[in-house]
Design an enzyme around this catalytic site. Structure first.
Site, PDB file in Angstrom:
ATOM      1  N   CYS A 288      38.032  52.357  38.006  1.00  0.00           N
ATOM      2  CA  CYS A 288      39.248  52.103  37.498  1.00  0.00           C
ATOM      3  C   CYS A 288      39.626  53.296  36.555  1.00  0.00           C
ATOM      4  CB  CYS A 288      39.319  50.827  36.598  1.00  0.00           C
ATOM      5  SG  CYS A 288      40.702  50.592  35.595  1.00  0.00           S
TER       6      CYS A 288
ATOM      7  N   ARG B 232      43.100  49.789  47.673  1.00  0.00           N
ATOM      8  CA  ARG B 232      43.666  49.870  46.147  1.00  0.00           C
ATOM      9  C   ARG B 232      42.590  50.116  44.996  1.00  0.00           C
ATOM     10  NH1 ARG B 232      42.952  48.110  41.261  1.00  0.00           N
ATOM     11  NH2 ARG B 232      41.846  46.154  41.938  1.00  0.00           N
ATOM     12  N   ASP B 233      41.661  49.198  44.979  1.00  0.00           N
ATOM     13  CA  ASP B 233      40.747  49.585  44.078  1.00  0.00           C
ATOM     14  C   ASP B 233      39.783  50.874  44.287  1.00  0.00           C
ATOM     15  OD1 ASP B 233      39.332  49.371  41.566  1.00  0.00           O
ATOM     16  OD2 ASP B 233      38.813  47.190  41.687  1.00  0.00           O
TER      17      ASP B 233
ATOM     18  N   HIS C 108      34.294  39.635  41.511  1.00  0.00           N
ATOM     19  CA  HIS C 108      34.807  41.082  41.679  1.00  0.00           C
ATOM     20  C   HIS C 108      33.852  42.085  40.670  1.00  0.00           C
ATOM     21  CE1 HIS C 108      38.427  44.017  41.669  1.00  0.00           C
ATOM     22  NE2 HIS C 108      37.448  44.715  40.962  1.00  0.00           N
TER      23      HIS C 108
ATOM     24  N   ASN D  25      33.675  49.270  43.533  1.00  0.00           N
ATOM     25  CA  ASN D  25      33.151  47.879  43.613  1.00  0.00           C
ATOM     26  C   ASN D  25      31.803  47.770  44.364  1.00  0.00           C
ATOM     27  OD1 ASN D  25      36.318  47.833  43.700  1.00  0.00           O
ATOM     28  ND2 ASN D  25      35.648  45.601  42.918  1.00  0.00           N
TER      29      ASN D  25
ATOM     30  N   HIS E 155      32.000  45.462  40.003  1.00  0.00           N
ATOM     31  CA  HIS E 155      31.694  46.774  40.143  1.00  0.00           C
ATOM     32  C   HIS E 155      30.149  46.952  39.987  1.00  0.00           C
ATOM     33  CE1 HIS E 155      35.948  48.464  40.422  1.00  0.00           C
ATOM     34  NE2 HIS E 155      36.140  47.198  39.818  1.00  0.00           N
TER      35      HIS E 155
END
Ligand code: HMG
Ligand code: MG
Length: 302
Positions: free
Chosen positions: A240, A15-16, A207, A249, A209
């Protein structure tokens, strides 16, 4: 120091990691990535998001991806749902957990989900209620808990404020996100401590990055507080779309290598994880963003 003896990783690569890719990645490749991650021992995988395809075209195949996964017992599959429309689409695919995503910064909230923080909470409340009623777990992601691409430094009080709002609508656990990777260990600890005013230690995850190369240090700083849930992305994929210049990430491979070296249990097979990362990096035609993967693959080839 109360460093945990066990860590649970949520791989957010599908996803990310992939949401920011310009070239469309076929659903079959995303599904294969999920299969490889679960084979490597990941027990939580963030698979996709049910957002506007105009905003994030790469996630438009959410139904196909969720429907194509050969689910493994004991693995939880989570998906992002910003509003009821997203939840109603997601629920058809029976996720184990949905994620509402808010921001500690007003400007980022507007750019990312097109509404204020207060409006986002109003939108999330019925989503959380519907998910819990359907027996689906609920996580809340909190963006820009250290810095914002539009507002600069974010005070811990604003993180505590958002965490309190999410707790108030029934969110069960939260991600403390350094969306643009500007955080350093003490700042990240302050954001985590602000969150811990409202959520217990088992309900808080990091979380981070890795834009400024601080994500592993920040992970260690979080471990020092007893945080034992983290999100990471295989091969360090990602960024993002609404945080320009933000890279992926922290790489799952790098986190696993560090934790194994510290004697912290993850349940993950590093070699298989590196293979999963090589699979997606080869598909994208790119060198892995994981330093550990590059080192191990170089050694394997010699
Ligand atoms: P909006 O334009 O304000 O929504 O977008 P709207 O309700 O006015 O609807 C406009 C159009 O979007 C309509 O379609 C709706 O049907 C459609 P039209 O009539 O124009 O054809 N729509 C939807 N379509 C599919 N799924 C939906 C949905 N909702 C409305 N759920 C919205 C608001 C939230 C939808 C939009 O801003 C959006 O999709 N944003 C997505 C942003 C995003 O995915 N960002 C990346 C994920 S967050 C992240 O990466 C951070 C994180 O990793 C933590 C960190 O690192 O910080 C989690
Ligand atoms: Mg993120």
């Amino acid at each position: 120091m109360n460093i945990p003896s066990r860590v649970r990783l949520i791989d957010v690569g599908p996803r990310d990691g992939l949401q920011n890719e310009k070239q469309p990645v076929p659903a079959a490749t995303k599904i294969e990535l999920v299969h490889r991650l679960q084979a490597a021992g990941l027990r939580e995988i963030e698979v996709t998001s049910y957002v506007s395809p105009k905003w994030v075209p790469q996630m438009a195949d959410n139904h196909e991806v969720m429907g194509g996964i050969a689910r493994q017992a004991g693995v939880a599959y989570s998906v992002l749902t910003p509003n009821l429309k997203g939840f109603e689409a997601a629920v058809l695919d029976q996720p184990d957990e949905i994620v509402v995503f808010g921001s500690a910064s007003e400007a980022f909230s507007q750019k990312n989900i097109n509404c204020s923080i207060a409006e986002s909470i109003e939108r999330f409340a019925p989503v959380v209620e519907a998910a819990l009623a359907a027996g689906i777990r609920v996580r809340g992601a909190m963006s820009c808990t250290v810095g914002c691409p539009y507002e600069g430094d974010i005070a811990p009080e604003r993180v505590a404020y958002l965490a309190g709002l999410l707790k108030g609508i029934g969110v069960q656990r939260v991600d403390v996100a350094d969306t643009i990777g500007v955080g350093t260990p003490r700042k990240v600890q302050k954001a985590l401590q602000a969150t811990l005013q409202h959520f217990g230690i088992d309900a808080v995850s990091g979380h981070f990055h890795d834009t400024y190369g601080q994500a592993l240090s920040n992970t260690l700083a979080a471990l020092e507080l007893g945080v034992w849930n983290f999100q990471s992305s295989v091969a360090g994929l990602g960024g993002c779309p609404y945080a320009k210049g933000a890279t992926g990430n922290v790489a799952t491979e790098d986190v696993v290598y560090m934790l194994q070296g510290m004697g912290i249990e993850t349940g993950i097979d590093l070699d298989k994880l590196i293979d999963a990362g090589a699979y997606i990096s080869d598909y994208l035609g790119r060198r892995s963003g994981s330093r550990v993967a590059v080192a191990v693959l170089t050694k394997r080839n010699n």
